[in-house]
Design a protein around this motif. Structure first.
Motif, PDB file in Angstrom:
ATOM      1  N   PRO A   1      -3.799 -11.784  -4.234  1.00 36.81           N
ATOM      2  CA  PRO A   1      -2.874 -11.250  -5.250  1.00 36.81           C
ATOM      3  C   PRO A   1      -1.681 -12.183  -5.470  1.00 36.81           C
ATOM      4  CG  PRO A   1      -2.609 -10.070  -3.184  1.00 36.81           C
ATOM      5  CD  PRO A   1      -3.716 -11.056  -2.972  1.00 36.81           C
ATOM      6  N   ARG A   2      -1.335 -12.366  -6.725  1.00 38.48           N
ATOM      7  CA  ARG A   2      -0.148 -13.146  -7.065  1.00 38.48           C
ATOM      8  C   ARG A   2       1.040 -12.200  -7.172  1.00 38.48           C
ATOM      9  NH1 ARG A   2      -0.437 -14.537 -12.718  1.00 38.48           N
ATOM     10  NH2 ARG A   2      -2.611 -14.779 -12.157  1.00 38.48           N
ATOM     11  N   HIS A   3       0.749 -10.977  -7.661  1.00 36.39           N
ATOM     12  CA  HIS A   3       1.805 -10.006  -7.892  1.00 36.39           C
ATOM     13  C   HIS A   3       1.172  -8.625  -7.883  1.00 36.39           C
ATOM     14  CE1 HIS A   3       5.524  -8.430  -9.732  1.00 36.39           C
ATOM     15  NE2 HIS A   3       4.695  -7.548 -10.233  1.00 36.39           N
ATOM     16  N   SER A   4       1.847  -7.675  -7.253  1.00 33.32           N
ATOM     17  CA  SER A   4       1.292  -6.332  -7.195  1.00 33.32           C
ATOM     18  C   SER A   4       2.419  -5.309  -7.117  1.00 33.32           C
ATOM     19  CB  SER A   4       0.410  -6.232  -5.943  1.00 33.32           C
ATOM     20  OG  SER A   4      -0.527  -5.234  -6.086  1.00 33.32           O
ATOM     21  N   ASN A   5       2.474  -4.396  -8.074  1.00 35.82           N
ATOM     22  CA  ASN A   5       3.477  -3.326  -8.048  1.00 35.82           C
ATOM     23  C   ASN A   5       2.878  -2.029  -8.575  1.00 35.82           C
ATOM     24  OD1 ASN A   5       5.622  -5.826  -8.638  1.00 35.82           O
ATOM     25  ND2 ASN A   5       6.431  -4.186  -7.378  1.00 35.82           N
ATOM     26  N   LEU A   6       3.312  -0.947  -7.992  1.00 33.77           N
ATOM     27  CA  LEU A   6       2.897   0.370  -8.487  1.00 33.77           C
ATOM     28  C   LEU A   6       4.127   1.274  -8.524  1.00 33.77           C
ATOM     29  CD1 LEU A   6       0.498   2.325  -9.204  1.00 33.77           C
ATOM     30  CD2 LEU A   6       0.660   3.094  -6.841  1.00 33.77           C
TER      31      LEU A   6
ATOM     32  N   HIS B   1       9.127   6.674  -8.254  1.00 35.41           N
ATOM     33  CA  HIS B   1       8.759   6.293  -6.878  1.00 35.41           C
ATOM     34  C   HIS B   1       8.070   4.946  -6.909  1.00 35.41           C
ATOM     35  CE1 HIS B   1       7.440   6.697  -2.708  1.00 35.41           C
ATOM     36  NE2 HIS B   1       6.269   6.256  -3.111  1.00 35.41           N
ATOM     37  N   GLU B   2       8.574   3.996  -6.135  1.00 41.39           N
ATOM     38  CA  GLU B   2       7.940   2.675  -6.007  1.00 41.39           C
ATOM     39  C   GLU B   2       7.080   2.688  -4.759  1.00 41.39           C
ATOM     40  OE1 GLU B   2       8.311  -0.618  -7.260  1.00 41.39           O
ATOM     41  OE2 GLU B   2       9.888  -0.371  -8.771  1.00 41.39           O
ATOM     42  N   ALA B   3       5.793   2.379  -4.910  1.00 39.72           N
ATOM     43  CA  ALA B   3       4.935   2.350  -3.724  1.00 39.72           C
ATOM     44  C   ALA B   3       5.210   1.075  -2.933  1.00 39.72           C
ATOM     45  CB  ALA B   3       3.475   2.392  -4.142  1.00 39.72           C
ATOM     46  N   ARG B   4       5.179   1.197  -1.601  1.00 41.76           N
ATOM     47  CA  ARG B   4       5.317   0.015  -0.742  1.00 41.76           C
ATOM     48  C   ARG B   4       3.917  -0.447  -0.408  1.00 41.76           C
ATOM     49  NH1 ARG B   4       8.601  -2.578   2.627  1.00 41.76           N
ATOM     50  NH2 ARG B   4       7.094  -2.785   4.290  1.00 41.76           N
TER      51      ARG B   4
HETATM   52  C1  LIG Z   1       6.782  -5.823  -6.780  1.00 38.94           C
HETATM   53  O1  LIG Z   1       6.103  -7.074  -6.749  1.00 38.94           O
HETATM   54  C2  LIG Z   1       6.876  -8.146  -6.264  1.00 38.94           C
HETATM   55  C3  LIG Z   1       6.044  -9.410  -6.400  1.00 38.94           C
HETATM   56  O2  LIG Z   1       4.754  -9.229  -5.889  1.00 38.94           O
HETATM   57  C4  LIG Z   1       7.302  -7.896  -4.825  1.00 38.94           C
HETATM   58  O3  LIG Z   1       8.140  -8.928  -4.361  1.00 38.94           O
HETATM   59  C5  LIG Z   1       8.028  -6.577  -4.759  1.00 38.94           C
HETATM   60  O4  LIG Z   1       8.297  -6.278  -3.404  1.00 38.94           O
HETATM   61  C6  LIG Z   1       7.181  -5.491  -5.353  1.00 38.94           C
HETATM   62  N1  LIG Z   1       7.881  -4.239  -5.305  1.00 38.94           N
HETATM   63  C7  LIG Z   1       7.476  -3.260  -4.511  1.00 38.94           C
HETATM   64  C8  LIG Z   1       8.308  -2.047  -4.510  1.00 38.94           C
HETATM   65  O5  LIG Z   1       6.441  -3.326  -3.864  1.00 38.94           O
END
Ligand SMILES: *[C@@H]1O[C@H](CO)[C@@H](O)[C@H](O)[C@H]1NC(C)=O
Ligand SMILES: *[C@@H]1O[C@H](CO)[C@@H](O)[C@H](O)[C@H]1NC(C)=O
Ligand SMILES: *[C@@H]1O[C@H](CO)[C@@H](O)[C@H](O)[C@H]1NC(C)=O
Ligand SMILES: *[C@@H]1O[C@H](CO)[C@@H](O)[C@H](O)[C@H]1NC(C)=O
Ligand SMILES: *[C@@H]1O[C@H](CO)[C@@H](O)[C@H](O)[C@H]1NC(C)=O
Ligand SMILES: *[C@@H]1O[C@H](CO)[C@@H](O)[C@H](O)[C@H]1NC(C)=O
Ligand SMILES: *[C@@H]1O[C@H](CO)[C@@H](O)[C@H](O)[C@H]1NC(C)=O
Ligand SMILES: *[C@@H]1O[C@H](CO)[C@@H](O)[C@H](O)[C@H]1NC(C)=O
Ligand SMILES: *[C@@H]1O[C@H](CO)[C@@H](O)[C@H](O)[C@H]1NC(C)=O
Ligand SMILES: [Zn+2]
Length: 727
Positions: free
Chosen positions: A122-127, A137-140
Motif C-alpha cells: 500500500p502507498r496510502h490507506s485511510n478509512l 471516526h478514523e480507523a487506525r
Molecule cells: C491516512 O493515510 C496516511 C498515509 O497513508 C497515514 O499517514 C495516516 O496515518 C492515515 N490516517 C489514519 C487515521 O490512519
C-alpha cells in the motif's frame, strides 16, 4: 542414477515404462478456517481408536532424532525469525541465515534461489466513517503498541493490508453483508437493498477472504472492508470474562487479520505467470483475471464497532437475513445490514504493484537413489514482524530438524532417497516461492518426487492437525504414536492421543491453504501437519502484529514443548519416507479414501439439480483401483519378506508414480493450474477442499454436460493411477 531398473524382469520393466508414459504429465491460512468449516459428514477417517504402547518403543536412529530436539534452541531460532520485517521480498538476510544454519548442520550445498515475482504494497490507506449526525471516526489501520510486546512497537511495522487488493478512492454508503458469501449477497438483493456502488462490510468468518471481495466485486460494489468479529473466538472472549492480550488469552481488540485477497481457487503463485515459471525474462500477463479490481482493507474489532453501530435500525435485520454467521459476537450490536441514509465511509486505498526478487532456500542431502526424492518445506515470510506461529514455528522446527539429520550425516549416514529441505518465500501473497520453484522443476519432479511434506503453522496452539494424501495417512498416524505429548494440556500421553482427541480420526482432503498446493496439483503425494488452538485455548492473533515471540512464550507454547513434539514428529515422518527399504505407503487406505470421497460426491449429487447424474464409471474405476491397491500391497509384503531388492525397487517406483495418474493435463475447467481430479479448493470456498472438484464445479455451475464429462475424465484418471500400480 543409482537405482538401475530391473533388467532381469522384463515384463515388470515393460509395465513400469508403459505406466510411466501413461502417467506423464502435485494462509496456516487455512487452519483456523478449517476448524470452523469442519464438516463431519464428509472426509475419510481413521476412526478406530487404537491402543498406544507407552512408552513408545523406538529404534536407536529414531531416538537419536527425537533426542536431538532442544527447546532452548527452538526458542533461539524462533526469536531470530521474529525480530525483523520478513514479508515476502523484504529480507534476504533471513534467507542467507537459514542457508548458513543448514550448511552448519551438514547440508553443504544449501543455497538461495532468487525468483522475480509480482508483489503489492500500500502507498496510502485511510478509512473514515462520517455519520449523518456529523460524527466522525478514523480507523487506525495498524495495531496498538503494547509495552509488554516489543515487536508491536518495532520501527517500520508492516501496515495492515490485503495483498493483491485493487486501488480506489471511494466515498459512499456501506452495507453489512454477513460473511460475504454469494447467498448472503442474494438475501440483500432479494430484500431490495441497492448494493451497486456501495462499500461491502463482511466479517472474516467462514469462507476465504478473497472470495468475499470477489463476491462484492461481482455484485457491482465499489469497495470492501473485512473485519474480525468476536464470534470467531469461541469461548475465550472478553465478554466471557477473559482478559485481552497482553493481560490474558482473549483477543486484543486492535488485532487485525492481514492476508491476500487473490482469487485463490483460480490460481497459485505469481499472477503474472500463471502456469509457467517466473524468470527474469519470462513473459508476463495481466493480473486482472486473478486479483480483485476493487479496493479492500482489513479492520480490527475495535474499528469495526462504530461502523456496525451506525447501521443499527436500517436495512435488513439479522433475523430477516436468517443467515449463518450473520449475527456476530458483540452483544450490544444488532447486525442490521444498513445502509443508513447519509452515513458514509470514505475509503482511500492506493496499492502499488511491481516485480521484486524473493528468495527460496534449498538444501539437498543426496540419497543413494537420486531418482527418488522427498521434499520437506515451510515458508519463511510472515505478514508481520513476528510470525512466531505463522510460519516461523515451522521455520524454527526446520532448523532444529536439519541439526537432527546433521547428526546422522556426521555419523556417515546417507539416506536411501534424496532429501530436499526448502524454506519458501512469499507464501503469504499466494504461494509464490513454492509454486514458481515447482513450475521451474516440473519435469524432473514428475519423474523423481516421492512426496512433499509441508509444515506451515507448526504451533499456534496445542491441538494436532493433519491432512494429506490417502496413501500416506496411516503411516503418519503410526508415527504420532511414537512422540510424547508435553504435559499441561490435558491427559494426552502421545501426539496420537492429542490428535485423536481433536479430530476423532478424521483427515481432511487437501485444498490450497499452504505450499503443498502446487506439488499436490501436479500429482505428488502430500501431507500438511501442524497444531492449532481449539475453542477453549488462548486466541491466536492470526496475521496480526500480536503473532509475536512474546505471545508464543506467554500463551502459545511457553517452553517450546509443542514445537519440540511437532519437530520430532516431522523428523520421524521424513526419516522413514526417505530411508525405509519400502516406501511406507498404505494403498488400500488410498482406495478407502477414494471411496469416502465418492460417498461425499454422491451426497452432493443427490442434493443437486441433477440427482440422476450417473457416477457408475467413477464407481467402477475406484473398484479397479481397489483391486490394484490390494495386489500391490501383497506384492510389497512379499518383496519385503524375501528382501527381494529388485521387486522392492519396482514397488517403490510405482508408489512414487501412481498419483501422477490423478492429474488432468489440461487442468480443471476454468482453472488450468489446478489439475488433481481428486481434490482442489472449492471455487466458492477457497480454503476447504472439494472432492472430485471438476464434477462438483459442473454441478454448482448448473452445467450437467460438463459434470458428466468430468465423471468420465475423473474415472479415467483413477484408472491411470490403478494402471501404474498394476504388478
Ligand atoms: C491516512 O493515510 C496516511 C498515509 O497513508 C497515514 O499517514 C495516516 O496515518 C492515515 N490516517 C489514519 C487515521 O490512519
Ligand atoms: C531481517 O530479519 C532479521 C532478523 O529477524 C533482522 O535482524 C533484520 O533487520 C531484517 N532485515 C530487514 C531488511 O528488515
Ligand atoms: C489489465 O487489464 C485491465 C482490464 O482489462 C486493464 O484495465 C489494464 O489496463 C490492464 N493492465 C495492463 C498493465 O495491461
Ligand atoms: C431460516 O433458515 C432456515 C434454513 O437455513 C430455515 O429452516 C428457517 O425456516 C428460516 N427461518 C425463517 C424465519 O425464515
Ligand atoms: C458495545 O460494547 C463495546 C464493548 O464490548 C463498547 O466498547 C461499545 O461502546 C458498545 N457499543 C455500543 C453501540 O453500545
Ligand atoms: C549431490 O549430487 C549432485 C548430483 O549428483 C552433485 O552435483 C552434488 O554435488 C551432490 N551434493 C553433495 C553435497 O554431495
Ligand atoms: C477429548 O478430551 C476431553 C478432555 O479430556 C474429553 O472430555 C473428550 O471426551 C475427549 N474427546 C475425544 C473424542 O476423545
Ligand atoms: C525448556 O524446557 C525446560 C523443561 O521443560 C524448561 O525449564 C525451560 O524453561 C525451557 N526452555 C525455554 C527456552 O523455554
Ligand atoms: C537385503 O538385501 C540387501 C541387498 O542384497 C542387503 O544389503 C540387506 O542387508 C538385506 N536386508 C536384510 C534385512 O536381510
Ligand atoms: Zn503461513
Amino acid at each position: 542414477m543409482s537405482r538401475t531398473l530391473p533388467l532381469l524382469v522384463p515384463p515388470l520393466l515393460f509395465l513400469l515404462l508403459s505406466a510411466l508414459t501413461s502417467a506423464c504429465q502435485r494462509d496456516w491460512d487455512a487452519l483456523l478456517l478449517r476448524q470452523h468449516l469442519h464438516r463431519s459428514d464428509s472426509h475419510n477417517s481413521l476412526r478406530k481408536r487404537a491402543p498406544v504402547p507407552y512408552p513408545p518403543a523406538l529404534t536407536p536412529t529414531e531416538s537419536l532424532l527425537i533426542n536431538s530436539f532442544d527447546n532452548t534452541s527452538l526458542s533461539t531460532w524462533s526469536y531470530y525469525y521474529t525480530s525483523g520485517d520478513h514479508l515476502g521480498s523484504h529480507n534476504k538476510s533471513q534467507a542467507e541465515w537459514t542457508a548458513q544454519k543448514w550448511r552448519n548442520a551438514g547440508f553443504d550445498d544449501a543455497r538461495l534461489v532468487e525468483i522475480p515475482i509480482y508483489v503489492t504494497y500500500p502507498r496510502h490507506s485511510n478509512l473514515t466513517l462520517r455519520r449523518k449526525d456529523g460524527g466522525k471516526h478514523e480507523a487506525r489501520l495498524v495495531e496498538d503498541v503494547l509495552g509488554e510486546d516489543s515487536t508491536s512497537g518495532y520501527p517500520n511495522v508492516i501496515p495492515a493490508f490485503h495483498a493483491m487488493s485493487g486501488s480506489g478512492d471511494v466515498e459512499g454508503e456501506y452495507v453489512y453483508v454477513g460473511r460475504g458469501t454469494r447467498a448472503d449477497f442474494q438475501v440483500l438483493k432479494d430484500a431490495g437493498i441497492e448494493l451497486k456502488g456501495k462499500v461491502a462490510m463482511a466479517n472474516y468468518g467462514g469462507i476465504y477472504r478473497g472470495t468475499k471481495v470477489k463476491n462484492a466485486q461481482d455484485t457491482g460494489m465499489a469497495g470492501c472492508i473485512l473485519f474480525t468479529d468476536p464470534l470467531d473466538d469461541g469461548e475465550v472472549t472478553v465478554e466471557n470474562g477473559y482478559a485481552a492480550y497482553p493481560d490474558g488469552p482473549a483477543r486484543n481488540p486492535s488485532s487485525i487479520q492481514r492476508g491476500s485477497v487473490r482469487f485463490s481457487s483460480l490460481y497459485s503463485g505469481d499472477p503474472t505467470t500463471v502456469g509457467w515459471a517466473s524468470a527474469p525474462d519470462s513473459p508476463r500477463g495481466n493480473v486482472s483475471l486473478y486479483n480483485p479490481s476493487i479496493p479492500s482493507i482489513p479492520l480490527s474489532m475495535k474499528d469495526a464497532l462504530p461502523l456496525l453501530a451506525a447501521l443499527q435500525g436500517h436495512g435488513v435485520t439479522a433475523k430477516e437475513a436468517n443467515r449463518s454467521g450473520w449475527t456476530g459476537g458483540f452483544s450490544n450490536i444488532s447486525y442490521d445490514s444498513g445502509p443508513t441514509p447519509g452515513t458514509v465511509v470514505h475509503l482511500n486505498h492506493q496499492m502499488d504493484g511491481w516485480i521484486a526478487p524473493v528468495w527460496d532456500v534449498i538444501g539437498i542431502v543426496n540419497g543413494t537413489s537420486e531418482d527418488e526424492v522427498v521434499v520437506v518445506g515451510n515458508h519463511r515470510d510472515a505478514w508481520v514482524i513476528g510470525g512466531a506461529a505463522d510460519p516461523n514455528s515451522g521455520s524454527a522446527i526446520m532448523i532444529e530438524m536439519a541439526n537432527a539429520f546433521g547428526k546422522l550425516i556426521a555419523k556417515g549416514w546417507k539416506p536411501r532417497r534424496t532429501i530436499i529441505f526448502s524454506s519458501w518465500d512469499a507464501e503469504e501473497f499466494g504461494l509464490q516461492g513454492s509454486t514458481e520453484w515447482v513450475e521451474s522443476h516440473l519435469p524432473w519432479l514428475n519423474s523423481v518426487a516421492v512426496a512433499y511434506l509441508n509444515i506451515d503453522v507448526g504451533v499456534s496452539g496445542p491441538r494436532t492437525s493433519f491432512s494429506g494424501s490417502g496413501e500416506i495417512q496411516s503411516f503418519v498416524v503410526e508415527q504420532m504414536k511414537k512422540i510424547l505429548f508435553p504435559e499441561g494440556w490435558g491427559d494426552f500421553p502421545t501426539v496420537y492421543d492429542m490428535w485423536y482427541n481433536t479430530t476423532e480420526g478424521e483427515i481432511s482432503p487437501l485444498g490450497s491453504g499452504s505450499d503443498y498446493a502446487s506439488f499436490y496439483q501436479n500429482g505428488i503425494g502430500c501431507i500438511d501437519i501442524g497444531s492449532d488452538g481449539g475453542r477453549t485455548d488462548p486466541i491466536y492473533h492470526y496475521h496480526s502484529n500480536y503473532d509475536s515471540y512474546h505471545w508464543m512464550t506467554t500463551f502459545g507454547d511457553p517452553g517450546f514443548r509443542i514445537h519440540t513434539a511437532m519437530g520430532q514428529l516431522l523428523s520421524l515422518i521424513l526419516y522413514h519416507i526417505a530411508d525405509d527399504v519400502l516406501i511406507p505407503w498404505d494403498l488400500p487406505n488410498a482406495a478407502t479414501v477414494l471411496e469416502s470421497y465418492l460417498t461425499e460426491l454422491h451426497a452432493t449429487v443427490s442434493e443437486s439439480d441433477f440427482p440422476g447424474l450417473d457416477l457408475s464409471e467413477l464407481t467402477d474405476a475406484i473398484e479397479e483401483f481397489e483391486t490394484q491397491a490390494a495386489n500391490i500391497a501383497r506384492v510389497a509384503e512379499t518383496a519385503l519378506g524375501f528382501n527381494d531388492t529388485v521387486l522392492l525397487g519396482v514397488v517403490n517406483s510405482k508408489y512414487r508414480d501412481f498419483s501422477r495418474g490423478y492429474v488432468s493435463a489440461g487442468g480443471l475447467p476454468g482453472r488450468e493450474t489446478f489439475k488433481n481430479v481428486i481434490s482442489a479448493p472449492g471455487i466458492d470456498n477457497g480454503y476447504g477442499a472439494d472432492v472430485f472438484p471438476a464434477v462438483t464445479d459442473g454441478i454448482n455451475a448448473g452445467d450437467e454436460e460438463s459434470a458428466k464429462a468430468w465423471v468420465g475424465k475423473s474415472a479415467r484418471a483413477v484408472l491411470r493411477a490403478a494402471e501404474i500400480l498394476r504388478v
